[in-house]
Design a protein around this motif. Sequence first.
Motif, PDB file in Angstrom:
ATOM      1  N   ALA A 267      27.713 -43.705   4.190  1.00 56.17           N
ATOM      2  CA  ALA A 267      29.073 -44.152   4.498  1.00 56.17           C
ATOM      3  C   ALA A 267      29.717 -43.309   5.586  1.00 56.17           C
ATOM      4  O   ALA A 267      30.616 -43.774   6.276  1.00 56.17           O
ATOM      5  CB  ALA A 267      29.930 -44.101   3.239  1.00 56.17           C
ATOM      6  N   LEU A 268      29.245 -42.062   5.731  1.00 56.54           N
ATOM      7  CA  LEU A 268      29.980 -41.151   6.602  1.00 56.54           C
ATOM      8  C   LEU A 268      30.106 -41.603   8.055  1.00 56.54           C
ATOM      9  O   LEU A 268      31.192 -41.490   8.620  1.00 56.54           O
ATOM     10  CB  LEU A 268      29.400 -39.741   6.528  1.00 56.54           C
ATOM     11  N   PRO A 269      29.044 -42.117   8.694  1.00 57.65           N
ATOM     12  CA  PRO A 269      29.258 -42.564  10.077  1.00 57.65           C
ATOM     13  C   PRO A 269      30.369 -43.598  10.185  1.00 57.65           C
ATOM     14  O   PRO A 269      31.241 -43.485  11.041  1.00 57.65           O
ATOM     15  CB  PRO A 269      27.912 -43.171  10.462  1.00 57.65           C
ATOM     16  N   GLY A 270      30.377 -44.550   9.273  1.00 58.85           N
ATOM     17  CA  GLY A 270      31.427 -45.565   9.298  1.00 58.85           C
ATOM     18  C   GLY A 270      32.792 -44.978   8.983  1.00 58.85           C
ATOM     19  O   GLY A 270      33.781 -45.291   9.625  1.00 58.85           O
ATOM     20  N   LEU A 271      32.815 -44.066   7.993  1.00 58.27           N
ATOM     21  CA  LEU A 271      34.099 -43.483   7.605  1.00 58.27           C
ATOM     22  C   LEU A 271      34.652 -42.590   8.704  1.00 58.27           C
ATOM     23  O   LEU A 271      35.862 -42.551   8.934  1.00 58.27           O
ATOM     24  CB  LEU A 271      33.944 -42.683   6.312  1.00 58.27           C
ATOM     25  N   SER A 272      33.767 -41.860   9.391  1.00 59.98           N
ATOM     26  CA  SER A 272      34.286 -40.980  10.435  1.00 59.98           C
ATOM     27  C   SER A 272      34.812 -41.814  11.603  1.00 59.98           C
ATOM     28  O   SER A 272      35.813 -41.463  12.223  1.00 59.98           O
ATOM     29  CB  SER A 272      33.225 -39.991  10.901  1.00 59.98           C
TER      30      SER A 272
ATOM     31  N   SER B 247      38.281 -33.474  15.496  1.00 60.03           N
ATOM     32  CA  SER B 247      37.744 -34.244  14.378  1.00 60.03           C
ATOM     33  C   SER B 247      36.264 -34.514  14.563  1.00 60.03           C
ATOM     34  O   SER B 247      35.484 -34.425  13.621  1.00 60.03           O
ATOM     35  CB  SER B 247      38.471 -35.578  14.246  1.00 60.03           C
ATOM     36  N   GLU B 248      35.892 -34.820  15.811  1.00 61.32           N
ATOM     37  CA  GLU B 248      34.483 -35.095  16.097  1.00 61.32           C
ATOM     38  C   GLU B 248      33.618 -33.912  15.704  1.00 61.32           C
ATOM     39  O   GLU B 248      32.586 -34.065  15.045  1.00 61.32           O
ATOM     40  CB  GLU B 248      34.306 -35.369  17.586  1.00 61.32           C
ATOM     41  N   ILE B 249      34.078 -32.713  16.103  1.00 60.22           N
ATOM     42  CA  ILE B 249      33.286 -31.511  15.839  1.00 60.22           C
ATOM     43  C   ILE B 249      33.175 -31.283  14.330  1.00 60.22           C
ATOM     44  O   ILE B 249      32.089 -31.068  13.796  1.00 60.22           O
ATOM     45  CB  ILE B 249      33.928 -30.294  16.531  1.00 60.22           C
ATOM     46  N   VAL B 250      34.305 -31.376  13.632  1.00 59.77           N
ATOM     47  CA  VAL B 250      34.297 -31.140  12.182  1.00 59.77           C
ATOM     48  C   VAL B 250      33.418 -32.163  11.472  1.00 59.77           C
ATOM     49  O   VAL B 250      32.593 -31.815  10.617  1.00 59.77           O
ATOM     50  CB  VAL B 250      35.739 -31.193  11.628  1.00 59.77           C
ATOM     51  N   LEU B 251      33.550 -33.436  11.878  1.00 58.36           N
ATOM     52  CA  LEU B 251      32.793 -34.484  11.197  1.00 58.36           C
ATOM     53  C   LEU B 251      31.295 -34.320  11.412  1.00 58.36           C
ATOM     54  O   LEU B 251      30.506 -34.581  10.504  1.00 58.36           O
ATOM     55  CB  LEU B 251      33.253 -35.853  11.685  1.00 58.36           C
ATOM     56  N   SER B 252      30.907 -33.869  12.603  1.00 62.09           N
ATOM     57  CA  SER B 252      29.469 -33.703  12.830  1.00 62.09           C
ATOM     58  C   SER B 252      28.936 -32.584  11.942  1.00 62.09           C
ATOM     59  O   SER B 252      27.790 -32.622  11.479  1.00 62.09           O
ATOM     60  CB  SER B 252      29.190 -33.442  14.306  1.00 62.09           C
ATOM     61  N   ARG B 253      29.776 -31.557  11.675  1.00 61.66           N
ATOM     62  CA  ARG B 253      29.351 -30.495  10.744  1.00 61.66           C
ATOM     63  C   ARG B 253      29.182 -31.050   9.329  1.00 61.66           C
ATOM     64  O   ARG B 253      28.213 -30.742   8.650  1.00 61.66           O
ATOM     65  CB  ARG B 253      30.384 -29.373  10.716  1.00 61.66           C
ATOM     66  N   ILE B 254      30.173 -31.849   8.904  1.00 58.73           N
ATOM     67  CA  ILE B 254      30.094 -32.423   7.550  1.00 58.73           C
ATOM     68  C   ILE B 254      28.835 -33.271   7.423  1.00 58.73           C
ATOM     69  O   ILE B 254      28.124 -33.231   6.421  1.00 58.73           O
ATOM     70  CB  ILE B 254      31.340 -33.271   7.251  1.00 58.73           C
TER      71      ILE B 254
END
Lengths: 295, 268
Positions: free
Chosen positions: A198-203, A266-273
Amino acid sequence: MFNFCVDPSVLPDWQWMACYLTTGKHMAIYYSVFTVLILLAITAPLALAFGFGGALASRSHILPLQWFGKGYIAIVRGVPDVAFFLFFVIALDQGIEYLRHKTLCPEWSEPIRQGNDFVVCQAAKMPLGSAPQWMHETYGFALAVLTFAIVFGAFAANVLFGAMRAVPRAQLETAEAYGMSQRQTFWRVLVPQMWVYALPGLSNLWMVLIKATPLLFLLGIEDIVYWARELGGTKTPRFTDYPHGDWRMWYFLALLVFYLLFTRLSEIVLSRIMARLTKGQATAAGEAQRKAATA
Amino acid sequence: MSCLQTIQDYGLRAIGIGERLLPREDFTLCQQFTLIGSGMLWNVYFGIVALLMGFFLATALAMGKASPRPLLRKPAEWFIFLFRGSPLFVQFFFAYFLFLNLKSVSPIFDPFTAAWLGALIVLFFNTAAYSGEIFYGALQSIPKGDTEAADAYGLSGWARFRRIIWPTMLRLAWPAYTNEAIFLFHATALVFFSGFPAWQQRGDALYYAQYFADKTFNPFVPYPILAFYFILLTLVVIGVFGFVNKRLNRHLPQTMRRKIRLRPNLIR
């Protein structure tokens, strides 16, 4: 703010600017940045909850519930969101007042829709006419949050619905083989594993949510767009100590930069998650991580 | 007043043909349908023109972003980041006030402050950036075998691009590009809420829908009408793009063809 700000007209440029940017009204625009952040902080989990509910409903074996879930996702996705933002706020407002009217004033006999007017009794007004200003603002904000949550909940529902189906069937079959009930399989196996799908879609959705926040302006909330227009407009010396020309362009440039920085962060944080969630998963990225770790 | 008369009066109201005064009271369903429909003309205009122009810029941006030369790559990357990283709504406002400032520099910029050109340019750049990213992604996933085959046939330069790279890129990107086109049409609804004035109340569909909702305090009629029109428009877009998709995939066996899947509709 600063003690040299007594007479702005004689100050050198940088001091003038420092004073200008710390006037009471500018504090309001900084404050409204927090409004945006608060909106995001409340809406994101709420939309996720709506999405989870929607996804559950459209997976349901009970037919009407399934129709409801599928219909919710389909309708919200098919129509421009701006239209929904304009629609839901009035519709929710009138809906709440209608319900309160029905319960609080049962003896009222006149119709509620009188031609072009929507009339409810005084006690059913939301918030009450006598309520302080902050109540009105909070109520408006709450309606905005709910609207955002309904609209983004539909997108989240779609993403989560897809993610639930993406969890490998073998995992669920294993759970069943261990004797787990359907409920246990869902909560202990499906839900923990679906996030990586789900994460790619959610991000993506999170990015869109960030970029949708200026639409608060359309909902009549004094947000950054409102203040940028207010403060940027031409100011004459008669009404202010800080006269200037039409600076709205610069204010919106500042907003543009603010949003660019925010989305980048946000991009940077999400890629870490994502990297964290991928750990140990049976996906291509997880496989790559394992190889990189052993090499 | 008969409905036919209303259509004659207001059918082209959004582009300034017909009755000047908008209805003020006793709104009929027919009036709402007609005026909101005439507003759709603007949405269609913005969408189609921006999409057509944006397509070519997007191809250029994708090629630029995939280029090994930093001089080409960096500007393309920045352009895409700038327009994808910020809200379209703020872009509209910024562009409008920028054009207002430029107007005082030179009268050449006069038409730019009107929605038909100013907003069109913003939408054009915006869709170019989004589609550029889609095309770039497709460019990255062109099968290695295809380009190797092109090399083996001795194709190079323009011929290689025109015959192999470009069609394959389009074929791979098309489902996502269809979604992008749908979002673009939806995004056109923002134009008249973002600084650009609706001159003589010639607005788009949402502008009229809001007009009726404000006047009647009843959102339950105009917005569903608006939704109806947009769903219709979306279906037309899916139809047209589906046709192109079929053509792009015509050399493939049935089972290999990529179906267009409608992805969630997102704001920018």
